[in-house]
Design a protein around this motif. Structure first.
Motif: not given
Lengths: 332, 332
Positions: B132-138
């Motif tokens: 799981l990698i964080p993104t700008a949206k979640g």
């Protein structure tokens, strides 16, 4: 005084020709030993330049109205658009009239033109696109960043040698450290391409090979050159840009989310901006396409005048440091 | 009430067994429907647990004193160390006594054990490690992050299907968007592996394929699952961690470089920390190894108790949402 003559694509990039003209004027102001030849719409460029004050002998114009767009098939466009700024500018370099060519236009067309028009150095199997990437310690050269979709170990070996010469000249360092992207430190790690490349680099005493560089170490500045195949290198380069932009957006959003933090943000702004300057690609110039009989520099499509100026000045270092002669010696 | 039984590697990770024990106690406190079986040094674990207050029925211990180190050859270690916590814990899952196994130990040993002991779901060509990698949206799931050194298009196709099921259950979303890492948006981009995979994904109506995802878009949150071969995925994952840490270091350094900025830093600290929480891997749990007859979760080697607790709770979601049943249906 040795003059460096640089051919310029005045049609390429999101903000051409405005920023190209501005970048050129800034460049000749900063360096007295360069001469620029602009390829673009002659009438339009003459009009733009006539409004400016500068040493007219140092910038000339050659008419090349055609433009190659980002969505055109590169090889086809290079073959058909004989009057494009990329084709005419590169032919000018090929014929020995200029040392280098700078374009903020279509990456595909610049890569295709580099090989088809400027031509490879004898013995170079594949040219490679190098990009300067900021690290915790300064910057490093990542290559190949996408000139190739597939590579063999011998290609990566040449990337290491060419990159080593380039970054040595560019950062004025001796014996630059060369690393190979991989999924682990041990030499047997990775797929056969990387296992075999590791052995080639390890056995080459002409470069300062420090071993595999894992993903987590790319940004630490552990190596001055990091070698990857064109597919992997392209993903790393673009992910670096995208992630940096995402993270900085999150920092900004966080700092302005409360009244107190907004006041604090005003107080940290100056110092933060200064420290993050090294992330700013406009400071570095463009991406050199190495392995050609002449230098081709791909400037960022969204370059501003400062970035374009730095791409031009980069060619001067390349020429003065005789990077191509050194690459030829190194490949023998 | 359906109980999820989870086997725990009490020997694995930089801070085992302390954080493992702490993480387990936090987990049973937070979720009333899980039971944990710790594999490790029985005497030591009994002593540690005897000092704590909790529902004794919910944690049991099975003696498995041997530890597999990070520098051991994984397959060899799995074959030889029959009394290791990884081998015994995985056998326990294989025999159906537990639904899942969590370890913060050697990634190589967890991957090797997953295939050799727990075993692949029939029809799965290659298990894959998702992160799981964080993104700008979640957040999004990247897979494979390194279970494989080399892959074929059919492998990547299965990664897309398994990842789609997993992230759908984990984030409780319908029809998760699946993207394929590549060097450009057009379907002909990239090397043959990615060109062929693109066609397989495009032709599969059971997944919501949105096309190629370039490096610059990985962090934007454009897709819920991003598919890559194990080599590329591993480099992306680790570079994400390394770059985030480098950039945050630069932000911190910048904010504390002058007296004014230091005061400002105190004012932005709280808000910034809150906003950057989503970058904190301890919030998410571990990396699931998908495609096995049972769930195997690899927690970060440097996990703290909270991260380990979240890795345990992740198994509960996996089991409750019947992810493996859905994967089996999906692969038919």
């Amino acid at each position: 005084m040795d003059l460096t003559r640089i051919a310029i694509d005045a049609n390429g990039g999101d903000n051409a020709p405005e920023i190209v003209v501005d970048g050129c004027l800034k460049a000749i102001e900063e360096a007295s030993d360069i001469e620029l030849i602009l390829f673009g719409d002659q009438e339009d460029l003459e009009r733009r330049l006539s409004e400016r004050t500068f040493d007219k002998k140092r910038i000339s114009i050659i008419d090349a109205k055609e433009k190659i767009d980002n969505n055109e098939a590169p090889v086809l466009a290079i073959r058909r658009k004989k009057n494009s700024s990329i084709v005419k500018g590169m032919q000018y370099v090929k014929e020995g009239h200029a040392h280098a060519f700078v374009s903020a236009g279509s990456t595909g067309a610049v890569l295709a033109g580099g090989t088809l028009i400027v031509g490879r150095i004898k013995g170079v199997e594949r040219p490679a696109l190098g990009s300067l990437i900021p690290t915790a310690k300064g910057m490093m050269l990542l290559m190949d960043c996408g000139a190739n979709a597939e590579n063999k170990p011998s290609h990566l070996h040449q990337f290491a040698k060419m990159g080593s010469v380039y970054i040595g000249a560019f950062l004025a360092i001796d014996n630059p450290k060369v690393g190979l992207v991989n999924v682990g430190a041990e030499e047997k790690k990775g797929n056969p391409l990387y296992q075999d490349t590791h052995q080639l680099l390890k056995g080459d005493t002409s470069i300062n090979f420090i071993g595999n560089v894992e993903g987590r170490d790319i940004s630490t500045g552990i190596a001055d050159v990091v070698v990857a195949d064109g597919f992997t290198g392209n993903i790393i380069l673009k992910h670096t840009e995208g992630l940096a932009s995402t993270l900085m957006g999150m920092v900004k959003e966080g700092m302005t989310s409360t009244l107190i933090s907004k006041i604090g943000a005003l107080m940290v702004k100056g110092a933060l901006k200064e420290n993050l300057k090294k992330l700013d690609y406009t400071e570095y110039g463009g991406a050199p396409l190495l392995g050609l009989e002449g230098l081709v520099v791909k400037a960022h499509g969204s370059s501003n005048a400062k970035a374009f100026k730095n791409a031009i000045l980069q060619c001067r270092t390349f020429s003065k440091e005789k990077v191509n002669d050194k690459i030829k010696q190194h490949l023998l």
